[in-house]
Design a protein around this motif. Structure first.
Motif, PDB file in Angstrom:
ATOM      1  N   CYS A 163     -55.074   5.653-108.687  1.00  0.00           N
ATOM      2  CA  CYS A 163     -53.523   5.955-108.446  1.00  0.00           C
ATOM      3  C   CYS A 163     -52.887   6.354-109.619  1.00  0.00           C
ATOM      4  N   SER A 207     -56.268  -1.446-110.683  1.00  0.00           N
ATOM      5  CA  SER A 207     -57.280  -1.261-109.544  1.00  0.00           C
ATOM      6  C   SER A 207     -56.348  -1.688-108.592  1.00  0.00           C
ATOM      7  N   LYS A 228     -62.678   7.666-112.574  1.00  0.00           N
ATOM      8  CA  LYS A 228     -61.253   7.354-112.485  1.00  0.00           C
ATOM      9  C   LYS A 228     -60.424   8.632-112.802  1.00  0.00           C
ATOM     10  N   TYR A 266     -57.546  -0.530-101.535  1.00  0.00           N
ATOM     11  CA  TYR A 266     -58.154   0.567-101.375  1.00  0.00           C
ATOM     12  C   TYR A 266     -59.496   0.622-101.725  1.00  0.00           C
ATOM     13  N   GLN A 267     -59.811  -0.036-102.772  1.00  0.00           N
ATOM     14  CA  GLN A 267     -61.039  -0.001-103.374  1.00  0.00           C
ATOM     15  C   GLN A 267     -62.205  -0.539-102.347  1.00  0.00           C
ATOM     16  N   ARG A 287     -61.021   0.210 -97.481  1.00  0.00           N
ATOM     17  CA  ARG A 287     -60.823   1.519 -96.739  1.00  0.00           C
ATOM     18  C   ARG A 287     -61.672   2.344 -96.734  1.00  0.00           C
ATOM     19  N   GLN A 313     -66.206   5.083-101.449  1.00  0.00           N
ATOM     20  CA  GLN A 313     -66.544   4.405-102.866  1.00  0.00           C
ATOM     21  C   GLN A 313     -65.520   3.717-103.742  1.00  0.00           C
ATOM     22  N   TRP A 314     -65.506   3.038-104.628  1.00  0.00           N
ATOM     23  CA  TRP A 314     -64.615   2.427-105.281  1.00  0.00           C
ATOM     24  C   TRP A 314     -63.311   3.340-105.783  1.00  0.00           C
ATOM     25  N   ASP A 315     -63.436   4.516-105.766  1.00  0.00           N
ATOM     26  CA  ASP A 315     -62.620   5.472-106.521  1.00  0.00           C
ATOM     27  C   ASP A 315     -61.306   5.650-106.340  1.00  0.00           C
ATOM     28  N   LYS A 316     -61.137   5.533-104.908  1.00  0.00           N
ATOM     29  CA  LYS A 316     -59.707   5.545-104.224  1.00  0.00           C
ATOM     30  C   LYS A 316     -58.867   4.518-104.480  1.00  0.00           C
ATOM     31  N   GLY A 317     -59.538   3.240-104.959  1.00  0.00           N
ATOM     32  CA  GLY A 317     -58.719   2.181-105.598  1.00  0.00           C
ATOM     33  C   GLY A 317     -58.596   2.032-106.959  1.00  0.00           C
ATOM     34  N   LYS A 318     -59.106   3.231-107.777  1.00  0.00           N
ATOM     35  CA  LYS A 318     -59.052   3.330-109.027  1.00  0.00           C
ATOM     36  C   LYS A 318     -57.961   4.284-109.609  1.00  0.00           C
TER      37      LYS A 318
END
Length: 281
Positions: free
Chosen positions: A175, A157, A100, A161-162, A165, A168-173
């Motif tokens: 912001c 979350s 994150k 995005y997670q 898109r 990995q998960w990171d882009k949804g976590k």
């Protein structure tokens, strides 16, 4: 000991909560609380201070993330069996790790900003673990000796995005404002058993999450030792240990997500409470 950082964003000062629950200013002795101040010797010296001799901070003063200079935030996914079940996924054989962004850090009562393109912003109350001394290839039995303390966290979350898109998960976590931390850092002596802590979260007054850390799939020392096999954990690093069932994505018959104007209220045993108002990003 309950350590805080108080004041405007970007200009926080060190403080602590005394035995009577009064917020006291530490800044004349210690300007801020960062990785260097989490060493056992420093924490022991702070615990020996007569807090009643410190000046009281005006009630209502903003609280920031209780640790400055966090180097990285390492998170554990699907670490409660009930949360894995509501996600329709099997319990993992090994801890699921993701990162994150530190730019997501915010205070326990700061607004949560929903990004303009966000469609499925969700909540996740969690126990956070703050590292006090370096961990690299640490055995499970020694892991808790490296813990400076514990914090209340909300792993906000954006599910679209997670999950929708790519990557990995990171882009949804990661912001901005998606990692509210605090109100305080409870030093390890304040939490004798991190596996007997109730966690809860309400949205607009409705209880959504009601869990307990006794239901971890992988307990705190297991998680810390596991992470230390893959990366060195440094003083000031933050580990988020997963969330129990009740997230918006798992609501039945339809998922429920956050909108501007919604209010999250959450807490955990010994770690205080957060009140977070959602606003447009």
């Amino acid at each position: 000991m309950k350590i805080v950082r108080h004041g405007p964003a970007g200009a926080e000062r060190a403080g602590l909560i005394d035995a009577q629950g009064v917020l006291r200013d530490l800044s004349m002795l210690l300007p801020d609380i960062g990785p260097a101040q989490l060493a056992p010797r420093t924490l022991a010296a702070l615990a020996a201070i007569d807090a009643t001799r410190l000046p009281a901070v005006e009630p209502g003063t903003r609280l920031g993330c209780p640790v400055a200079g966090i180097g990285k935030i390492v998170c554990v996914g699907l670490n409660y069996a009930d949360h894995a079940a509501e996600a329709g996924l099997p319990a993992p054989a090994e801890p699921i790790l993701f990162m994150k962004a530190t730019s997501a850090l915010s205070g326990p009562n700061d607004p949560v900003r929903i990004p303009p393109e966000a469609l499925k912003t969700d909540w996740e109350v969690e126990l956070g673990v703050v590292i006090g001394t370096r961990m690299r290839q640490v055995p499970v039995g020694d892991a808790l000796a490296h813990v400076a303390g514990y914090v209340l966290a909300n792993d906000v979350s954006e599910r679209s995005y997670q999950m929708e898109r790519g990557g990995q998960w990171d882009k949804g976590k990661g912001c901005d404002s998606f990692a509210p931390i605090g109100p305080w850092l409870a030093t390890a002596d304040e939490i004798p058993d991190p596996h007997a802590m109730a966690l809860w979260l309400d949205v607009n007054g409705q209880r959504m999450q009601d869990g307990n850390t006794r239901n971890f799939i992988f307990n705190v020392p297991t998680v810390l030792a596991y992470i230390s096999r893959f990366m060195t954990l440094e003083p000031g690093d933050l580990v988020l240990t997963g969330t129990p069932a009740g997230v918006g994505l798992g609501q039945k018959p339809e998922p429920r997500f956050l909108r501007a104007g919604d209010v999250m209220h959450l807490g955990a045993t010994g770690l205080g409470e957060q009140r977070l108002v959602c606003v447009g990003g």
